[in-house]
Design an enzyme around this catalytic site. Structure first.
Site, short mmCIF file in Angstrom:
data_model
loop_
_atom_site.label_atom_id
_atom_site.label_comp_id
_atom_site.label_asym_id
_atom_site.label_seq_id
_atom_site.Cartn_x
_atom_site.Cartn_y
_atom_site.Cartn_z
N ASN A 195 0.78 -1.21 0.25
CA ASN A 195 0.19 -0.46 -0.15
C ASN A 195 0.92 1.29 -0.07
OD1 ASN A 195 0.94 0.41 2.75
ND2 ASN A 195 -0.91 -0.91 3.52
N ARG A 196 0.36 2.36 0.17
CA ARG A 196 0.95 3.80 -0.14
C ARG A 196 2.14 3.40 1.16
NH1 ARG A 196 -3.99 8.12 -1.27
NH2 ARG A 196 -4.46 7.45 0.80
N ALA A 197 1.59 3.44 2.35
CA ALA A 197 2.38 3.90 3.26
C ALA A 197 3.97 2.56 3.00
CB ALA A 197 1.43 2.99 4.71
N GLU A 198 3.56 1.75 2.86
CA GLU A 198 4.39 0.54 3.24
C GLU A 198 5.37 0.64 1.36
OE1 GLU A 198 1.71 -3.35 4.11
OE2 GLU A 198 1.93 -3.00 2.33
N ASP A 263 -5.44 -8.72 2.09
CA ASP A 263 -5.54 -9.53 2.20
C ASP A 263 -6.00 -9.78 0.88
OD1 ASP A 263 -4.39 -10.07 4.09
OD2 ASP A 263 -5.89 -10.68 5.42
#
Length: 315
Positions: A195-198, A263
């Protein structure tokens, strides 16, 4: 490309990673404790759900695929409860029991339809357990069409780099839901789905779309990835591959709970590609599946019938 339910049912999906038991305690909140400024929750019922890699397996199974789940559990009651959940939906659980390992449990206390607190029970697996899991993976790999790695940073994927090398040598596509600030263990994967943060934790903040494209291309080249699939919440998903960039807008839905949405996305994406659908055609359906589960409470799944019931081009 047309994809039938019969083809999905014949697809063999291997899920590997950090499986956990999601335990929910539901209750009523009528007063504040006299001992501390916290609510007193009178528990009325308990619910058990599959979490982490087990939830990925649940989602792949909901699409109709044949699913095998690999991972580590302890010799404890949560492990037996998790096995029961998998058996109930027809997932072949090949979880390795290790006496030094504690089955991962996330306990959520819910009051007035809101999560009040989450308690995590876990420990880190020993090297011997990880070596045994690698042996299990090597034995199971030839019987499957696609591999999905679900990394929650709990330690079960200590040998994910070697697992990816073996999958690649066998020409079996593999997908990774990544975790942490170092993606080098995922080198050679078919696709990763941060995701964006990751992704920002790995490539840094991007001030513009053009800079995002440059950084995504650089990461793909460094890791020899076929594709990088970025999940962007209300902005949908973006695919970065040799053909360029494909942006898939989010479908407007009421967001109730984002738990487990990642998931669902990787389970749908990996299963559809394993069934023969090109990745760029699978991404819009994975995006659609993610939109379905955020409208449900807790860890949930999206079935093939639910995907096809929504408006939009059928595949």
């Amino acid at each position: 490309m047309l994809l039938s339910q019969e083809r999905l049912r014949a697809t063999r999906v291997l899920i590997v990673g950090d499986s956990m038991l999601d335990r929910y305690w539901f209750g009523s909140v009528d007063r504040i404790s006299p001992e501390a400024p916290v609510p007193v929750v009178r528990i009325g019922r308990e619910e058990l759900r599959a979490g982490g890699a087990a939830n990925v397996a649940l989602n792949a199974r909901a699409l109709g695929a044949q699913v095998t789940l690999l991972g580590l559990v302890g010799d404890d009651e949560p492990a037996r409860q998790l096995a029961g959940l998998m058996e109930k939906v027809g997932v072949a659980s090949r979880m390795r029991t290790h006496p030094s390992f504690q089955t991962i449990v996330k306990l959520r206390v819910i009051g007035r339809a809101q999560q009040l607190i989450r308690l995590d029970f876990e420990n880190h697996p020993e090297p011997q357990a990880l070596r045994e899991l690698l042996d299990d993976f090597e034995a199971a790999l030839p019987q499957h069409d696609v591999v999905i790695f679900s990394d929650y940073g709990k330690g079960s994927l200590g040998h994910v780099d070697e697992m990816i090398r073996r999958a690649r040598a066998a020409s079996i596509p593999c997908f990774v839901d990544p975790k942490g600030g170092d993606y080098s263990p995922y080198a050679g994967a078919t696709a990763i789905t941060p995701n964006r943060a990751e992704l920002q934790a790995v490539v840094g903040f991007w001030p513009s779309e053009a800079e995002l494209h440059r950084r995504a291309k650089r990461l793909r080249e460094q890791l020899a990835l076929h594709a990088l699939v970025l999940t962007r919440s209300e902005e949908g998903m973006s695919v970065f591959d040799d053909a360029g960039v494909l942006d898939v807008p989010a479908q407007a839905r009421e967001v109730f709970d984002v738990t487990g949405a990642g998931d669902t996305v990787i389970a749908t994406l990996g299963t559809l590609v394993g069934a023969g659908l090109p990745l760029r055609e699978a991404v819009p359906l994975a995006n659609r599946a993610g939109g379905i589960v955020v409208g449900k409470f807790g860890t949930a799944s999206a079935s093939w019938d639910e995907l096809m019931a929504l408006e939009g081009p059928a595949t």
